[in-house]
Design an enzyme around this catalytic site. Structure first.
Site, PDB file in Angstrom:
ATOM      1  N   CYS A 158       0.875  -1.183   0.000  1.00  0.00           N
ATOM      2  CA  CYS A 158       0.000   0.000   0.000  1.00  0.00           C
ATOM      3  C   CYS A 158       0.910   1.230   0.000  1.00  0.00           C
ATOM      4  CB  CYS A 158      -0.923  -0.006   1.213  1.00  0.00           C
ATOM      5  SG  CYS A 158      -1.788   1.570   1.422  1.00  0.00           S
ATOM      6  N   ASP A 190       0.048  15.957  -3.069  1.00  0.00           N
ATOM      7  CA  ASP A 190      -0.202  14.972  -4.121  1.00  0.00           C
ATOM      8  C   ASP A 190       0.938  14.996  -5.142  1.00  0.00           C
ATOM      9  OD1 ASP A 190      -3.062  13.474  -5.179  1.00  0.00           O
ATOM     10  OD2 ASP A 190      -1.437  13.725  -6.625  1.00  0.00           O
ATOM     11  N   ASN A 212     -12.852   9.863  -3.275  1.00  0.00           N
ATOM     12  CA  ASN A 212     -13.262   8.864  -4.259  1.00  0.00           C
ATOM     13  C   ASN A 212     -13.424   7.529  -3.531  1.00  0.00           C
ATOM     14  OD1 ASN A 212     -13.066  10.699  -6.450  1.00  0.00           O
ATOM     15  ND2 ASN A 212     -10.854  10.399  -6.500  1.00  0.00           N
ATOM     16  N   HIS A 237      -6.535   3.055   0.020  1.00  0.00           N
ATOM     17  CA  HIS A 237      -6.320   3.447   1.421  1.00  0.00           C
ATOM     18  C   HIS A 237      -6.995   4.811   1.518  1.00  0.00           C
ATOM     19  CE1 HIS A 237      -3.306   3.923   5.020  1.00  0.00           C
ATOM     20  NE2 HIS A 237      -4.253   4.866   5.093  1.00  0.00           N
ATOM     21  N   HIS A 294      -8.459   8.372   1.765  1.00  0.00           N
ATOM     22  CA  HIS A 294      -7.802   9.681   1.811  1.00  0.00           C
ATOM     23  C   HIS A 294      -8.782  10.744   1.346  1.00  0.00           C
ATOM     24  CE1 HIS A 294      -7.109   7.737  -2.067  1.00  0.00           C
ATOM     25  NE2 HIS A 294      -7.169   8.935  -2.612  1.00  0.00           N
TER      26      HIS A 294
END
Ligand code: 5GP
Ligand code: ZN
Length: 102
Positions: A4, A30, A83, A94, A96
């Site tokens: 992950c 990001d 999302n 995971h 977020h």
């Protein structure tokens, strides 16, 4: 959780600068920003998505973190995106929350 990306970032197996950290979550920029400021707020616990939350307290903690990050960075106008599920565009499984601001 093995394989992950966000767990690896949390465990320092992948280097990434933390813009925020507390007992419940951390935040990073990001890697592929879609706005001038694009921050990901991520629970430290490996929860796959919003659908796998067992204790809604984590949602409160994530938003408390968002408010602190925004204050620190002077962000007043912003979007938050979550999302949930591959079909909805979730790429990293995971949980977020995206903060997007110009
Ligand atoms: P999702 O589509 O799952 O809601 O969003 C995943 C986000 O994670 C994407 O915006 C993508 O650019 C970002 N991302 C993927 N891998 C990495 C990484 O290794 N480091 C950082 N900082 N962001 C990543
Ligand atoms: Zn994880």
């Amino acid at each position: 959780m093995e394989n992950c990306i966000f767990c690896k970032i949390l465990n320092k197996q992948i280097p990434s600068e933390f813009v925020y950290e507390d007992d419940y979550c951390f935040a990073i920029n990001d890697i592929n920003p879609k706005a001038n400021k694009h921050i990901l707020v991520i629970p430290k616990e490996h929860i796959e998505s919003l659908n796998e939350i067992s204790d809604t307290k984590i949602i409160q903690k994530l938003f408390e973190a968002i408010f602190k990050i925004n204050e620190k960075l002077g962000i007043k106008a912003y979007q938050t995106h979550i999302n949930t599920g591959k079909e909805a565009g979730q790429e990293v499984m995971h949980l977020h929350i995206h903060i997007l601001a110009d």
